[in-house]
Design an enzyme around this catalytic site. Structure first.
Site, mmCIF file in Angstrom:
data_model
loop_
_atom_site.group_PDB
_atom_site.id
_atom_site.type_symbol
_atom_site.label_atom_id
_atom_site.label_comp_id
_atom_site.label_asym_id
_atom_site.label_seq_id
_atom_site.Cartn_x
_atom_site.Cartn_y
_atom_site.Cartn_z
ATOM 1 N N LYS A 33 -14.526 -7.835 -9.199
ATOM 2 C CA LYS A 33 -13.666 -8.697 -10.016
ATOM 3 C C LYS A 33 -13.097 -9.837 -9.177
ATOM 4 O O LYS A 33 -13.025 -10.988 -9.642
ATOM 5 C CB LYS A 33 -12.540 -7.858 -10.616
ATOM 6 C CG LYS A 33 -11.799 -8.530 -11.756
ATOM 7 C CD LYS A 33 -10.862 -7.553 -12.438
ATOM 8 C CE LYS A 33 -10.207 -8.198 -13.648
ATOM 9 N NZ LYS A 33 -9.321 -7.246 -14.353
ATOM 10 N N ASP A 34 -12.679 -9.540 -7.955
ATOM 11 C CA ASP A 34 -12.205 -10.594 -7.053
ATOM 12 C C ASP A 34 -13.321 -11.565 -6.721
ATOM 13 O O ASP A 34 -13.083 -12.774 -6.572
ATOM 14 C CB ASP A 34 -11.647 -9.982 -5.768
ATOM 15 C CG ASP A 34 -10.246 -9.412 -5.946
ATOM 16 O OD1 ASP A 34 -9.504 -9.928 -6.799
ATOM 17 O OD2 ASP A 34 -9.898 -8.455 -5.232
ATOM 18 N N GLU A 68 5.277 -34.161 -1.749
ATOM 19 C CA GLU A 68 4.076 -33.630 -2.383
ATOM 20 C C GLU A 68 4.464 -32.909 -3.673
ATOM 21 O O GLU A 68 5.579 -32.421 -3.833
ATOM 22 C CB GLU A 68 3.370 -32.646 -1.439
ATOM 23 C CG GLU A 68 2.669 -33.320 -0.260
ATOM 24 C CD GLU A 68 1.301 -33.868 -0.643
ATOM 25 O OE1 GLU A 68 1.244 -34.700 -1.576
ATOM 26 O OE2 GLU A 68 0.304 -33.499 -0.008
ATOM 27 N N HIS A 73 0.807 -1.215 0.000
ATOM 28 C CA HIS A 73 0.000 0.000 0.000
ATOM 29 C C HIS A 73 0.848 1.277 0.000
ATOM 30 O O HIS A 73 0.314 2.361 -0.245
ATOM 31 C CB HIS A 73 -0.943 0.008 1.211
ATOM 32 C CG HIS A 73 -2.185 -0.797 0.999
ATOM 33 N ND1 HIS A 73 -2.149 -2.147 0.751
ATOM 34 C CD2 HIS A 73 -3.488 -0.448 0.971
ATOM 35 C CE1 HIS A 73 -3.381 -2.595 0.603
ATOM 36 N NE2 HIS A 73 -4.215 -1.587 0.718
ATOM 37 N N SER A 107 -0.229 -0.705 -6.099
ATOM 38 C CA SER A 107 -0.124 -1.915 -6.915
ATOM 39 C C SER A 107 0.632 -1.636 -8.212
ATOM 40 O O SER A 107 0.553 -0.541 -8.777
ATOM 41 C CB SER A 107 -1.518 -2.453 -7.261
ATOM 42 O OG SER A 107 -2.214 -2.837 -6.108
#
Length: 426
Positions: free
Chosen positions: A247-248, A291, A219, A223
């Protein structure tokens, strides 16, 4: 990031005013994910994976806490407590499969998130700290996942713990004492299980703390975006709420469909068959494999088969395995190109595609048996992996001629706008 045009938080309800004056949590939320946080208007769906990573972390913490209520870190009953949780505890099967598949989902999201950073240069100034904290989160995830894989105490859990902790014995002088300290003895048993369970329960909360720092660091500069051009005016940004919240939300819907498909219809798809057999120290599995999300680094570990002068092959493999992740810490300084996005760097873009293919090869070889031709292919792929970051990237960033950048984010989205050029920069 605070822009002059960002909306200020002004509570209307008397209670919210009272709260904001004494404990400004609403203001904090508004400035972090609400209308007070401005983000570039051109973010694509690759930027949704950061939010999805946070969602995966929440899923893992919630399901892990429930699983811990029914788990006993004792080698005599650990395997049975997992089976009991699945069969006898109300909704225990859901918690077990959501947690196990949540780990795989978490790593899928994080790998996409990391490679998005590689492609769009998210590690470049002024976001170096965001990137460095992200690498720390990945290392903590790897440690947490390894310890979690040991807890079911199946065959692959036991032998995976024995092999991975055995790597520390390759360290000169302190290797064997360090291995015994980690295990609490000479082989995986009750002491190791208790230690791994304690750390597996603790580390997700450490990850959560680093995630908060990661978001805080994000922040400050704001971004990044697909063009790599910094924000110049109000027309370059939109409020996070409601645009990117919506959108998320769409991305969460797609993620939930895929995630639930595995949890409900293929819950054991990512599990190894041998791990559904109780641990037996007297019976070594024919093919010990971790894994799937460890496979590329496991392939790098196994790529070293010959001693190099006085350096044992095992030690070189261990150093290379950890170095494969630690090299990411130096990316902001290895890549000296002033251009962030690979969309405007044609040579780097081509090498990025090769790196992605190289990682797929390492994934495959890490899950394959340790025999030819997989060992030789792993050696070639491991050499290219390190060459990409330590040789190719610095050279390309120094000699490459990039494409012209758009003047602003608005121009990249809407085309040239002479009026936008006349607006004062932030």
């Amino acid at each position: 990031m605070s822009f002059p045009w960002a909306k200020e938080y002004t509570p209307a309800h008397p209670f919210m005013k009272w709260m904001d004056e004494r404990l400004p949590i609403p203001r904090l939320v508004y400035n972090a994910v609400g209308g007070g946080y401005e983000v570039p208007r051109n973010l694509n769906y690759f930027w949704n994976f950061g939010f999805l990573a946070g969602l995966c972390l929440v899923i893992q913490i919630v399901t892990g806490i429930v699983m811990a209520m029914h788990y006993a870190a004792n080698s005599a009953v650990a395997f049975d407590t997992i089976e009991m949780t699945v069969r006898d505890v109300n909704w225990g099967w859901l918690m077990r499969y959501a947690h196990a598949n949540g780990a795989s989902a978490f790593f899928v999201v994080i790998y996409v998130h990391i490679f998005r950073g590689f492609y769009f240069g998210s590690y470049k100034a002024p976001r170096e700290m965001v990137w460095l904290l992200g690498v720390v989160i990945f290392l903590l995830m790897m440690a947490t996942a390894f310890m979690g894989y040991v807890l079911p105490w199946g065959q692959m859990s036991f032998w995976g713990a024995k092999v991975i902790t055995g790597l520390f014995s390759a360290i000169p002088l302190v290797g064997e004492p360090l291995q015994q300290w980690l295990l609490g003895g000479f082989a995986p048993d009750n002491a190791a299980l208790n230690r791994f369970f304690s750390l597996h329960y603790l580390l997700p909360f450490v990850i959560l703390g680093v995630v908060i720092l990661h978001i805080w660091a994000l922040h400050i500069p704001g971004s990044s975006n697909p063009t790599g051009v910094e924000v110049k005016s109000e027309s370059d940004t939109v409020p996070f709420y409601p645009y990117y919240v919506a959108k998320d939300g769409w991305a969460i819907g797609v993620f939930a469909i895929l995630y639930c498909a595995f949890v409900f219809f293929a819950p054991n798809y990512f599990g190894h068959p041998d791990n559904y057999i109780p641990a037996n120290p007297m019976s070594t599995p024919a093919h010990i494999v971790p894994e799937w999300y460890f496979w590329p680094f496991y392939a790098i570990l196994r790529a070293f088969t010959q001693n190099f002068f006085f350096i044992p092959a095992k030690l070189m493999g261990v150093l290379a395995m950890f170095g494969a992740i630690l090299v990411w810490f130096f990316l902001p300084w290895l890549d000296k190109s002033p251009i962030r996005s690979a969309s405007y760097r044609p040579v780097y873009k081509a090498f990025f595609v090769v790196l992605c293919l190289d990682m797929l090869v390492l994934f495959y070889c890490g899950g394959a048996e340790a025999k030819e031709p997989y060992v030789m292919i792993s050696q070639i792929a491991a050499m290219y992996y390190f060459a990409h970051f330590l040789i190719i990237l610095p050279i390309v960033s120094a000699i490459e001629k990039p494409k012209p950048l758009p003047y602003s984010i608005t121009e990249a989205v809407l085309g040239k706008d002479d009026a936008a050029r006349l607006e004062p920069s932030a």
